[in-house]
Design a protein around this motif. Structure first.
Motif, PDB file in Angstrom:
ATOM      1  N   UNK A  70       0.852  -1.185   0.000  1.00  0.00           N
ATOM      2  CA  UNK A  70       0.000   0.000   0.000  1.00  0.00           C
ATOM      3  C   UNK A  70       0.888   1.235   0.000  1.00  0.00           C
ATOM      4  N   UNK A  71       0.722   2.065  -1.035  1.00  0.00           N
ATOM      5  CA  UNK A  71       1.529   3.267  -1.181  1.00  0.00           C
ATOM      6  C   UNK A  71       0.991   4.374  -0.278  1.00  0.00           C
ATOM      7  N   UNK A  72       1.863   4.964   0.552  1.00  0.00           N
ATOM      8  CA  UNK A  72       1.451   6.020   1.477  1.00  0.00           C
ATOM      9  C   UNK A  72       1.701   7.421   0.926  1.00  0.00           C
ATOM     10  N   UNK A  73       2.057   7.531  -0.338  1.00  0.00           N
ATOM     11  CA  UNK A  73       2.277   8.844  -0.915  1.00  0.00           C
ATOM     12  C   UNK A  73       3.756   9.120  -1.105  1.00  0.00           C
ATOM     13  N   UNK A  74       4.035  10.176  -1.870  1.00  0.00           N
ATOM     14  CA  UNK A  74       5.443  10.516  -2.142  1.00  0.00           C
ATOM     15  C   UNK A  74       6.253  10.732  -0.860  1.00  0.00           C
ATOM     16  N   UNK A  75       7.372  10.053  -0.776  1.00  0.00           N
ATOM     17  CA  UNK A  75       8.267  10.207   0.365  1.00  0.00           C
ATOM     18  C   UNK A  75       7.817   9.513   1.633  1.00  0.00           C
ATOM     19  N   UNK A  76       6.679   8.802   1.599  1.00  0.00           N
ATOM     20  CA  UNK A  76       6.163   8.162   2.801  1.00  0.00           C
ATOM     21  C   UNK A  76       6.280   6.640   2.758  1.00  0.00           C
TER      22      UNK A  76
END
Length: 492
Positions: free
Chosen positions: A296-302
């Motif tokens: 699950x991708x938490x967003x750019x840089x996260x």
């Protein structure tokens, strides 16, 4: 030898080797990781050329947690040695009744049995221990039997016997100055001195009043200002060797530690085995290898994460034949049997080399009920070692208790008749209550022992009065009591 001169090296140079060996024994006995690493800091190697586990430098990978595991077998050996000797308190007997009562009072009030079990454990680890008799009128109305460890004493020998000894310890300090209190015992005299110096030098001798921890001693010193006359012609200290001879230094009056040099390798091997075992467990923790599509991708840089509690997943557009299309479980095997057998074999060899039976440490058949006789048969090697050690302890304990009585007569109980006590060691293995009861019942049915003998077997610690009273109660309850006092005991 008088008290040391100003600026003398400390400990004395002639004992440098002895103290160095004591530090190694102390490190294994304590089980402290830092102490073990300190004594092997110079990368000491074993006889097979391998570096010891505790000699490996941990500073190479700063921040990495300690993965070496220590098994306190050395401490267990010392405890077992003390338990075999004094788990059942010894008895001290003298001929004079009043002296016996006073000796019993001192032994019970001061917990001499506990003092001896402490001393025996330390002696097992360090090869020997000192017993010291002292007193403090403001604290107690009796002399005290105390313990001094072997690495806090400088002995003086004559024909293999202790002629005098200087005990020492470092006092508290809030500066770089090292304060040392020295206490020299010689026949009829105890000297005290305070030195202000550095880590390896005594420095300058100063009055006792210069440090609050020993300032009170100044008031008890004699006219010369540095000693106390004991009023008896005997040494108020004794050295008890763990066992002799010292294999490393033949002819030395010092005793031999139960860890004598060969056991260091076994202790090191045991720690290495357990460290490897725990490493297997640590590396074998289950790990999931998850495709990127499951994260699950938490967003750019996260970053991204995987929810291992999620039950429903949407269909991923991945060909079913493609490698890595699903979740892969990675888990390594743990070599339980190999590590367990290795650790067990090393432990057995170590305790046997120390002079004990494997059964003493719970190695062997478990769960079956056995009698005291069977236990002793299984632990024959331990019993032999116990017998040898007790012959070193008996004369020194008797001598120190005699000194206690002499000082008690001089300082606290003038009418006391001082005698050298006889020492009887307690049974190291207590008979099971049910087995003992069955034995006494069979002896009674066979009419082979009297009521008095049965009571003495059941209660060996009772005195004559207690035994007589119990016999009278038994005879009265069974209807065998004799009404005529002149015939008392006729039917016993």
């Amino acid at each position: 030898m008088p008290l040391p001169a100003n600026g003398a090296p400390w400990p004395p140079t002639q004992l440098a080797t002895h103290y160095r060996e004591l530090r190694v024994d102390d490190a294994w006995y304590s089980g402290d990781h830092d102490k073990l690493a300190a004594v092997y800091r110079n990368n000491e190697q074993r006889r097979d050329g391998r570096r010891r586990l505790w000699a490996r430098d941990r500073s190479v990978q700063p921040g990495k947690r300690e993965t070496r595991l220590h098994i306190p077998l050395a401490g267990d050996i010392a405890t077992a040695s003390a338990d075999l000797l004094f788990s059942e308190p010894p008895t001290f007997t003298v001929a004079d009744t009043r002296t016996q009562d006073r000796l019993d009072e001192i032994a019970e009030a001061d917990g001499i049995a506990n003092t001896l079990i402490e001393a025996a454990e330390v002696a097992s680890a360090l090869g020997g221990v000192y017993l010291r008799v002292t007193w403090d009128r403001e604290l107690l109305d009796r002399p005290l039997l105390t313990v001094v460890h072997a690495d806090a004493a400088v002995p003086e020998w004559r024909w293999g016997h202790l002629a005098a000894v200087t005990f020492w310890h470092e006092l508290s300090s809030d500066t770089a100055t090292v304060w040392r209190h020295l206490e020299r015992h010689s026949p009829g005299r105890i000297e005290h001195a305070l030195y202000q110096g550095g880590p390896d030098r005594l420095g300058e001798r100063v009055p006792l009043t210069e440090h609050p921890e020993v300032a009170s001693l100044a008031d008890s010193l004699g006219p010369e200002g540095d000693s106390i006359e004991t009023g008896i012609d005997r040494l108020t200290a004794a050295y008890v060797p763990n066992i002799r001879p010292s294999r490393r230094h033949r002819g030395s009056p010092f005793g031999r530690s139960d860890y004598a040099a060969p056991l260091y390798d076994l202790f090191d091997a045991l720690d290495t085995t357990w460290s490897s075992w725990i490493r297997d467990i640590r590396l074998a923790r289950a790990r999931l290898l998850v495709p990127d599509g499951y994260l699950r991708d938490h967003g750019p840089g996260r970053g991204a994460s995987f929810d291992d509690d999620r039950e429903i997943w949407q269909l991923l557009n991945i060909p079913p034949t493609e490698q890595g299309a699903g979740i892969t479980l990675s888990q390594f095997a743990i070599r339980v049997a190999e590590h367990s057998q290795s650790a067990d074999s090393i432990t057995r060899q170590a305790v046997m080399s120390a002079g004990y039976s494997a059964a003493t440490f719970g190695l062997g058949d478990q769960g079956a009920a056995v009698t005291a006789t069977e236990v002793k048969a299984r632990e024959r090697k331990s019993m032999i070692t116990r017998g040898k050690k007790s012959r070193y302890w008996a004369p020194e304990v008797a001598e120190m208790l005699y000194v206690v009585l002499l000082l008690d007569r001089r300082l606290f109980t003038p009418a006391l008749v001082a005698e050298r006590p006889r020492i009887a060691f307690g049974d190291s293995v207590s008979e099971d209550a049910s087995s003992l009861a069955q034995t006494l019942s069979l002896l009674h049915q066979a009419q082979s022992v009297s009521a008095e003998t049965r009571v003495r077997i059941l209660h060996p610690e009772w005195d004559e009065t207690a035994v007589r009273a119990e016999v009278d109660r038994i005879l009265a309850e069974t209807g065998q009591a004799v009404p005529d006092p002149m015939q008392a005991g006729a039917l016993v």
